[in-house]
Motif scaffolding. Sequence first.
Motif, short mmCIF file in Angstrom:
data_model
loop_
_atom_site.label_atom_id
_atom_site.label_comp_id
_atom_site.label_asym_id
_atom_site.label_seq_id
_atom_site.Cartn_x
_atom_site.Cartn_y
_atom_site.Cartn_z
N GLY A 55 36.57 -15.32 -4.77
CA GLY A 55 35.60 -14.42 -5.37
C GLY A 55 34.24 -14.59 -4.74
N GLN A 56 33.29 -13.86 -5.26
CA GLN A 56 31.91 -13.91 -4.76
C GLN A 56 31.11 -14.91 -5.59
N TYR A 80 28.80 -29.83 -9.87
CA TYR A 80 28.44 -28.55 -9.28
C TYR A 80 28.96 -27.49 -10.25
N GLU A 81 28.07 -26.69 -10.79
CA GLU A 81 28.47 -25.60 -11.67
C GLU A 81 28.36 -24.30 -10.89
N LEU A 82 29.46 -23.57 -10.80
CA LEU A 82 29.51 -22.34 -10.01
C LEU A 82 29.84 -21.17 -10.91
N LYS A 83 29.21 -20.03 -10.65
CA LYS A 83 29.57 -18.79 -11.31
C LYS A 83 30.08 -17.85 -10.22
N LEU A 84 31.28 -17.31 -10.45
CA LEU A 84 31.95 -16.45 -9.48
C LEU A 84 32.26 -15.09 -10.09
N LEU A 85 32.20 -14.07 -9.27
CA LEU A 85 32.69 -12.76 -9.64
C LEU A 85 34.03 -12.60 -8.93
N GLN A 86 35.10 -12.47 -9.72
CA GLN A 86 36.44 -12.37 -9.16
C GLN A 86 36.98 -10.95 -9.32
N ASP A 87 38.19 -10.76 -8.81
CA ASP A 87 38.85 -9.45 -8.88
C ASP A 87 38.85 -8.92 -10.31
N THR A 92 33.82 -15.92 -13.68
CA THR A 92 34.41 -17.24 -13.83
C THR A 92 33.34 -18.30 -13.63
N LYS A 93 33.30 -19.24 -14.54
CA LYS A 93 32.37 -20.37 -14.45
C LYS A 93 33.22 -21.62 -14.25
N LEU A 94 32.87 -22.39 -13.22
CA LEU A 94 33.59 -23.61 -12.89
C LEU A 94 32.65 -24.80 -12.97
N LYS A 95 33.18 -25.91 -13.43
CA LYS A 95 32.46 -27.18 -13.38
C LYS A 95 33.29 -28.11 -12.51
N ILE A 96 32.68 -28.52 -11.39
CA ILE A 96 33.37 -29.30 -10.37
C ILE A 96 32.73 -30.68 -10.29
N ASP A 97 33.56 -31.72 -10.31
CA ASP A 97 33.06 -33.08 -10.13
C ASP A 97 32.49 -33.18 -8.72
N ALA A 98 31.21 -33.46 -8.60
CA ALA A 98 30.53 -33.47 -7.31
C ALA A 98 30.97 -34.63 -6.42
N ARG A 99 31.50 -35.68 -7.00
CA ARG A 99 31.95 -36.83 -6.22
C ARG A 99 33.34 -36.61 -5.63
N THR A 100 34.25 -36.01 -6.42
CA THR A 100 35.64 -35.90 -6.01
C THR A 100 36.06 -34.48 -5.61
N GLY A 101 35.33 -33.47 -6.07
CA GLY A 101 35.71 -32.08 -5.83
C GLY A 101 36.71 -31.56 -6.85
N GLU A 102 37.06 -32.39 -7.83
CA GLU A 102 38.03 -31.99 -8.85
C GLU A 102 37.44 -30.93 -9.78
N THR A 103 38.22 -29.91 -10.08
CA THR A 103 37.81 -28.90 -11.05
C THR A 103 38.02 -29.48 -12.43
N TRP A 105 36.53 -28.03 -15.42
CA TRP A 105 36.47 -27.02 -16.49
C TRP A 105 36.40 -25.63 -15.87
N VAL A 106 37.11 -24.69 -16.47
CA VAL A 106 37.09 -23.30 -16.03
C VAL A 106 36.94 -22.41 -17.25
N GLY A 107 36.01 -21.49 -17.17
CA GLY A 107 35.84 -20.48 -18.21
C GLY A 107 35.81 -19.11 -17.56
N THR A 108 36.58 -18.17 -18.12
CA THR A 108 36.67 -16.82 -17.55
C THR A 108 36.49 -15.80 -18.65
N ARG A 109 35.77 -14.74 -18.31
CA ARG A 109 35.62 -13.62 -19.24
C ARG A 109 35.41 -12.36 -18.44
N PRO A 110 35.71 -11.21 -19.04
CA PRO A 110 35.44 -9.95 -18.34
C PRO A 110 33.94 -9.77 -18.18
#
Length: 118
Positions: A55-56, A80-87, A92-103, A105-110
Amino acid sequence: MRRRDMLAGALALGLWAGGAGAHNHDRDMAERLQALGEVLPLQDVLARVARDYPGQVLKVEFEREDDDDDCGACRGRWIYELKLLQDQGRLTKLKIDARTGETLWVGTRPLRREGGHP
């Protein structure tokens, strides 16, 4: 790396670099911790995210999660908290562990359309 991924990364870096003072502070802190080997570079995180969540990238934040009701696993970590515009207009909002890259938490809404209706 695919061209779309590179574009998303460049956009995210531009949003982060060109943002307000708080975002500049986020970037400075991330760069200091990256130099110490404490966190992954944003580019690496974006490449990982693009594989699983295409996504963007709309927004990037870097923060220490001390109290997070949404993500108990995030507490005490650099995120790292990212907000993405997907298909299909999903935000989609993601919370990524900055040390490991592990996702963590994920939250999605229209994405809301004009008039306040999804």
